[in-house]
Design an enzyme around this catalytic site. Structure first.
Site, PDB file in Angstrom:
ATOM      1  N   ASP A   1       0.850  -1.191   0.000  1.00 22.62           N
ATOM      2  CA  ASP A   1       0.000   0.000   0.000  1.00 22.62           C
ATOM      3  C   ASP A   1       0.886   1.242   0.000  1.00 22.62           C
ATOM      4  O   ASP A   1       1.903   1.310   0.696  1.00 22.62           O
ATOM      5  CB  ASP A   1      -0.923  -0.003   1.231  1.00 22.62           C
ATOM      6  CG  ASP A   1      -2.068   0.976   1.087  1.00 22.62           C
ATOM      7  OD1 ASP A   1      -3.215   0.533   0.940  1.00 22.62           O
ATOM      8  OD2 ASP A   1      -1.812   2.205   1.112  1.00 22.62           O
ATOM      9  N   ILE A   2       0.487   2.234  -0.765  1.00 19.24           N
ATOM     10  CA  ILE A   2       1.284   3.455  -0.907  1.00 19.24           C
ATOM     11  C   ILE A   2       1.282   4.290   0.384  1.00 19.24           C
ATOM     12  O   ILE A   2       2.196   5.078   0.611  1.00 19.24           O
ATOM     13  CB  ILE A   2       0.747   4.294  -2.101  1.00 19.24           C
ATOM     14  CG1 ILE A   2       1.817   5.223  -2.645  1.00 19.24           C
ATOM     15  CG2 ILE A   2      -0.525   5.054  -1.738  1.00 19.24           C
ATOM     16  CD1 ILE A   2       1.456   5.840  -3.994  1.00 19.24           C
TER      17      ILE A   2
ATOM     18  N   ASN B   1     -12.939  -3.336   2.319  1.00 21.65           N
ATOM     19  CA  ASN B   1     -13.903  -2.244   2.388  1.00 21.65           C
ATOM     20  C   ASN B   1     -14.831  -2.334   1.182  1.00 21.65           C
ATOM     21  O   ASN B   1     -14.379  -2.558   0.056  1.00 21.65           O
ATOM     22  CB  ASN B   1     -13.177  -0.897   2.405  1.00 21.65           C
ATOM     23  CG  ASN B   1     -12.444  -0.658   3.715  1.00 21.65           C
ATOM     24  OD1 ASN B   1     -12.964  -0.981   4.776  1.00 21.65           O
ATOM     25  ND2 ASN B   1     -11.234  -0.127   3.644  1.00 21.65           N
TER      26      ASN B   1
ATOM     27  N   GLU C   1     -12.233   3.647  -1.274  1.00 26.47           N
ATOM     28  CA  GLU C   1     -11.794   4.763  -2.118  1.00 26.47           C
ATOM     29  C   GLU C   1     -11.400   4.307  -3.512  1.00 26.47           C
ATOM     30  O   GLU C   1     -11.553   5.051  -4.480  1.00 26.47           O
ATOM     31  CB  GLU C   1     -10.606   5.484  -1.467  1.00 26.47           C
ATOM     32  CG  GLU C   1     -11.021   6.335  -0.275  1.00 26.47           C
ATOM     33  CD  GLU C   1      -9.830   6.877   0.498  1.00 26.47           C
ATOM     34  OE1 GLU C   1      -8.716   6.904  -0.037  1.00 26.47           O
ATOM     35  OE2 GLU C   1     -10.039   7.259   1.667  1.00 26.47           O
ATOM     36  N   VAL C   2     -10.855   3.107  -3.595  1.00 23.50           N
ATOM     37  CA  VAL C   2     -10.470   2.584  -4.905  1.00 23.50           C
ATOM     38  C   VAL C   2     -11.470   1.491  -5.273  1.00 23.50           C
ATOM     39  O   VAL C   2     -11.579   0.469  -4.582  1.00 23.50           O
ATOM     40  CB  VAL C   2      -9.028   2.032  -4.894  1.00 23.50           C
ATOM     41  CG1 VAL C   2      -8.687   1.424  -6.247  1.00 23.50           C
ATOM     42  CG2 VAL C   2      -8.037   3.129  -4.532  1.00 23.50           C
TER      43      VAL C   2
ATOM     44  N   HIS D   1     -10.217  -5.091  -3.429  1.00 23.36           N
ATOM     45  CA  HIS D   1      -8.893  -5.400  -2.891  1.00 23.36           C
ATOM     46  C   HIS D   1      -9.004  -5.821  -1.437  1.00 23.36           C
ATOM     47  O   HIS D   1      -9.878  -5.351  -0.714  1.00 23.36           O
ATOM     48  CB  HIS D   1      -7.961  -4.185  -3.014  1.00 23.36           C
ATOM     49  CG  HIS D   1      -8.550  -2.919  -2.474  1.00 23.36           C
ATOM     50  ND1 HIS D   1      -9.459  -2.147  -3.185  1.00 23.36           N
ATOM     51  CD2 HIS D   1      -8.392  -2.285  -1.282  1.00 23.36           C
ATOM     52  CE1 HIS D   1      -9.816  -1.102  -2.466  1.00 23.36           C
ATOM     53  NE2 HIS D   1      -9.193  -1.174  -1.299  1.00 23.36           N
TER      54      HIS D   1
ATOM     55  N   HIS E   1      -7.023  -5.704   2.064  1.00 27.20           N
ATOM     56  CA  HIS E   1      -5.907  -5.145   2.822  1.00 27.20           C
ATOM     57  C   HIS E   1      -5.369  -6.268   3.706  1.00 27.20           C
ATOM     58  O   HIS E   1      -6.132  -6.885   4.461  1.00 27.20           O
ATOM     59  CB  HIS E   1      -6.384  -4.020   3.749  1.00 27.20           C
ATOM     60  CG  HIS E   1      -6.920  -2.812   3.041  1.00 27.20           C
ATOM     61  ND1 HIS E   1      -6.182  -1.666   2.848  1.00 27.20           N
ATOM     62  CD2 HIS E   1      -8.145  -2.557   2.499  1.00 27.20           C
ATOM     63  CE1 HIS E   1      -6.924  -0.755   2.223  1.00 27.20           C
ATOM     64  NE2 HIS E   1      -8.115  -1.271   2.004  1.00 27.20           N
TER      65      HIS E   1
HETATM   66  P1  5GP Z   1      -9.800   1.548   0.245  1.00 27.87           P
HETATM   67  O1  5GP Z   1      -9.939   2.820   1.013  1.00 27.87           O
HETATM   68  O2  5GP Z   1     -10.428   1.639  -1.120  1.00 27.87           O
HETATM   69  O3  5GP Z   1     -10.219   0.320   1.004  1.00 27.87           O
HETATM   70  O4  5GP Z   1      -8.254   1.348   0.064  1.00 27.87           O
HETATM   71  C1  5GP Z   1      -7.536   1.875  -0.989  1.00 27.87           C
HETATM   72  C2  5GP Z   1      -6.071   1.748  -0.627  1.00 27.87           C
HETATM   73  O5  5GP Z   1      -5.315   1.918  -1.807  1.00 27.87           O
HETATM   74  C3  5GP Z   1      -5.597   2.801   0.365  1.00 27.87           C
HETATM   75  O6  5GP Z   1      -5.043   2.155   1.513  1.00 27.87           O
HETATM   76  C4  5GP Z   1      -4.552   3.587  -0.415  1.00 27.87           C
HETATM   77  O7  5GP Z   1      -3.455   3.981   0.376  1.00 27.87           O
HETATM   78  C5  5GP Z   1      -4.151   2.616  -1.504  1.00 27.87           C
HETATM   79  N1  5GP Z   1      -3.738   3.250  -2.750  1.00 27.87           N
HETATM   80  C6  5GP Z   1      -4.380   4.239  -3.434  1.00 27.87           C
HETATM   81  N2  5GP Z   1      -3.726   4.564  -4.552  1.00 27.87           N
HETATM   82  C7  5GP Z   1      -2.626   3.749  -4.585  1.00 27.87           C
HETATM   83  C8  5GP Z   1      -1.541   3.623  -5.521  1.00 27.87           C
HETATM   84  O8  5GP Z   1      -1.460   4.312  -6.544  1.00 27.87           O
HETATM   85  N3  5GP Z   1      -0.600   2.679  -5.235  1.00 27.87           N
HETATM   86  C9  5GP Z   1      -0.661   1.897  -4.114  1.00 27.87           C
HETATM   87  N4  5GP Z   1       0.315   1.000  -3.929  1.00 27.87           N
HETATM   88  N5  5GP Z   1      -1.670   1.992  -3.216  1.00 27.87           N
HETATM   89  C10 5GP Z   1      -2.638   2.915  -3.455  1.00 27.87           C
END
Ligand code: 5GP
Ligand code: ZN
Length: 115
Positions: free
Chosen positions: A30-31, A87, A95-96, A100, A102
């Site tokens: 994760d970034i 999520n 958010e994405v 996925h 985690h």
């Molecule tokens: P969500 O909030 O959708 O469950 O998690 C999305 C996750 O994707 C977040 O923890 C965020 O830090 C990670 N993320 C978003 N953009 C990128 C990216 O471009 N590269 C990587 N490696 N992680 C990302």
């Protein structure tokens, strides 16, 4: 070309710290890590969220879960324990919108809910 950031990672259009990849799935760091170990595990197929899985996805879902165990062992967090979070939708804070998992661990996680 897809606008999805995780599809871009799958297609190697943007870089990621990839720790596992095969024909069906990919795992990368994760970034913005929320624990010492924070890996995202995704199907390569673009699937909007957990809600959009269909019966035909059962094999890849099983593969993802088993691979999460393997990755946890490889990263040395299996014995101390880890958390898998998916999520799903607005209230979860997703958010994405490319489904996925985690994978979090490497330290006590407390009430951390990955948001
Ligand atoms: P969500 O909030 O959708 O469950 O998690 C999305 C996750 O994707 C977040 O923890 C965020 O830090 C990670 N993320 C978003 N953009 C990128 C990216 O471009 N590269 C990587 N490696 N992680 C990302
Ligand atoms: Zn995607």
């Amino acid at each position: 070309m897809s606008e999805c950031v995780f599809c871009k990672i799958v297609n190697k259009e943007i870089p990621a710290d990839i720790i596992y990849e095969d024909e069906q799935i990919m795992a990368f760091k994760d970034i913005a890590p929320q624990a010492k170990v924070h890996v995202l595990i995704i199907p390569k197929e673009h699937i909007h969220s957990n809600l959009y899985f269909e019966g035909r996805h059962k094999p890849v879902i099983g593969h993802l879960i088993l691979k999460a165990n393997e990755i946890a062992k490889k990263l040395g967090i299996a014995d101390t324990g880890y958390r898998l979070i998916v999520n799903t939708g607005k209230h979860s804070g997703q958010e994405v919108f490319h489904v996925h998992w985690h994978l979090l661990g490497g330290e006590p996680l407390g009430r951390l809910v990955c948001k």
